[in-house]
Design a protein around this motif. Sequence first.
Motif: not given
Length: 1033
Positions: A473-495
Amino acid sequence: MMNGVVYLVLMVQVLAWASSAAVVASVKCIESERQALLSLKRGFNLTHDDDWLSSWGDGEHQKECCNWEGVKCSNHTGHVVMLHLHAGDYTLGSISPSLGELHHLNYLDLSGNHFTHTPSIPSFIGSLTFLTHLDLFACSFGGNIPPQLGNLLFLQYLDLSSNNLVGGFPLQLTNMSSLRYLDLRYNSLNETMPPQLGNLLSLEHLDLSANAFTGTIPSQFKNLSRLQHLDLHPDYYYKTMSLSSDLQWLSELSTMRYLSLPWVNLSGASNWQQQVSSLSHLQYLDLHGCNLVDSMLTSSLASTSLSSVDISNNSLRDASFIFPWLMNSTRSLVTLIMNDNGLTGTIPETFGDNLNSLEELNLANNELKGQIPLSLFHSCNLAWLDLSNNNLTGEFHEYIREYSRCAHKPLQILDLGWNEITGMVPDLSQLQSLQELRLDNNRLNGSIHEGTGQLSNLTELSLGNNFLTGLISEAHFSRLSDLGTLDLSHNALAFNVSVDWIPPFNLTDIYLARCKLGPDFPTWLHTQTMIEYLDISCAGISSTVPNWFWERLPFMMYLNISHNRFPGKIEDPPIVSYYVFAVAFVSDPHLSIDLSFNLFEGPIPAILSTATQTFLSNNRFSLANPFLCANLTKYMRFIDLSNNDLRGELSDCWRGFESLVVLDLSNNQFYGNMPKSLGSLRNIQSIHLGGNNFSGKIPSSLHNCTQLQIFDAARNKLSGRIPSWIGDNIPKLLVLSLHSNNFHGNIPLSMCNLDEVHVLDLSLNILSGSIPKCISNLSAMATQEKSNATITHDYHYEYRDEFSRTDSEVSGFYNDSASLTWKGKMSKYGSTLGLLRSIDFSSNRLSGEIPTEMMSLIGLVSLNLSRNFFSGHIPPTIGQLKSIDFLDLSRNHLSGTIPSQLAQIDDLSVLDLSYNDLSGEIPLGTQLQTRDASAYAGNPKLCGAPLNNTCPIHGHQISEHDADGDDEQFVSEGFYIAMGVGFVMAFWGVCFSLILKKSWRYAYFKLLSDVYDNLYVFTAIKVAKLKRIKSQI
């Protein structure tokens, strides 16, 4: 004595300078020295608007040179004794010889000035015999170090670093008995280090790093008993091991505090730990990349102040040697780097408790196993922990629970990727210092806690390749303003984010492969304006790609949107945007694009030609010319357009693809002749043109493609003879597939020159003649040695960034594949292509005998010679093909018996000898007699299992003579005729005797009657006994 004099002189100078601030000088500037200084300034060639050295001049208020900037004079004599002209990256002209007139100078600093008209260190500096301090750092000097510097006997400080000096170390410099500081780093000095370096007995700091010295470190280093700092690391760009040592001199340097010998070959230092342990003042140790091996330790570290150890990139295998040495010797360690050693064993349970001052620990890329000790997370000073690429286990949430007990949590980098760690991703909101979190390629499960979204300093979040589930959800990223790399690949996750969501971050690297993002295209990507790497493959997206997305392409380095269901056309951008594409490509030409396995249609746009790797297979593209004939193909390396609906003649515009390595146009609808310009692909290693409608001959220009390893032109309408230049000009060929065409004529003898070929498929043509006996020269098939499972093509190239005016380099690799017929079925081989050893000449008009020389190809896995006109016998040495898995000799005119050696091939899974003229008994053995009878069908003279046709003489073993081709078989047609005639003659001979001789006739029938009576009586008695026994029961 000399050192005492030097110290006395320095003390006098220091006292003089200190008193000068309070006492007005009683002497004035010496005019000759003032003129020398002005001449020096003129040589600098400063511009009029430059304020530096503006105090130097001939004006009335500038007469006193001792007050000039950077100048200091003696209060007693008025002589200039100090020039401190460190300007900080100035570009100047030359150094005037007038500098040599300042005879009383003892301090000279010209560092940071680039002298464009003084190419080398002026030799007249050697005449300044009172110098104690000389700093020529980063002055752009080249050439050799002038030997005249050896005249500076009072010199204590010498810095010639960061220049372009060449040659060896001048022996004259080893006469500087007062020298305490010597820095020659970052030059191009070579040759060997002279043993006379051991004469510099006052030396405390020696830095010869980032040069090209060779040979052995002199054993005379043991004389440098005052040495505290030694740095000999080579230029890290080259990482060459040109220096070596056994470290026998090291134990004599008892004052050593800083020791840096990375990439020095210490393989001969069998007791390196013992030598290092003797250094009681050691604070910094860097021996990475030194070929160190495990050594037996007899003593612990003497130093109690050791704070940094780097012994990475060595061959330290046994963790039980190295861990106790560190744990039991010092508690002051702040940095410990031991990655890339191949360490085996476990991390001691008390490791973190013993080394509780650790701030950085790197054990990555080893073979450590077992649980990560909880004690590691008791260290509340830990800021960097990298245990990636091991076989470590443990529950991640337990480690976080332990670390949460620390009041201060400075952890910035946590990398546990590529292990066997289990557990959940708990609430991490307490780790507010965390910047990089890498837990990819583990066995984490469950959902990701929303507390991750509170890590405001996080720049990288890598959780890919786990077993994570649930919603993002959006809450997973709420304060990650400096995030440059995001890797959630090859999981059973749904946005699960809203359509108008605007993330707080602006990512550069996005890896969301196999995450549920669809069915609509994720609109939040529109806000990500800095994307360089994007992978949203297998994301369940089925809507069209918005036009704004393609406008980001020039600024990307990697794009993978494969294995979705994107429909529609890809439109070329406007002319202005296309110009941006071209400019961006010239600046940074290494974009990789993968749009394969979608529903894209229409022409392939020219914008995609800006990529170095383009994978567009398994779509519905219909026109390739706009893409292939664009003008931005200079750096293109890989093109895969296979399995589309591309039509028309292939454009003759391949001269611009000078760097192309792999070309795959298979399974389309191209027709006409192959373009001659394909021969301009001089770096090509793989060409796939199979499954089209190409006609005519293979263009002779392809003989220029001498690097070719795979050539697949199967399933076309090509004709003519197979070119002889294939064997003469392309020696590196591994796979040659020309099946299902109209080639005629003989198999060229030059094919025997392909000594590296693994797969040779000429089936389904109209070839004639015999198999060349020189086929035994195919040496890659004549060995059972295992090769690499994959056929990999790599590349490396340099390019010039036209904007930054810098040179850059790019390298990469591509694992090739090929479609081949195996056991009668067309299959695509990739990960095992390099293991195949196959010859397929089936369905041609080849004749003659199967050459016995072919049986020397003992590495063959598949041999198909079916549907030809081969005659003669199956070579008796066929049993040598111990690796054969598939053997098809069916539908030929082979005769004779089946060689008994064939039953000795254990790995034979498919055998077909049907429809030949084979005869005799099938040799005994489960490999032959347990097969389906269809493998021998159409050979009426064969007998024995599994055929229903039993052999007339049981147990007869066909002799080797018969197997070698003796036509006079014992069980033959004449044998059956003779047997019939003999039976008739014997039968009538007995009958005529009984008819003609009455006494014989009576005797014969009496014998029959007596036999009958005896049998009747015997049977009756036995039956009566059985009835009596039965009645008693």
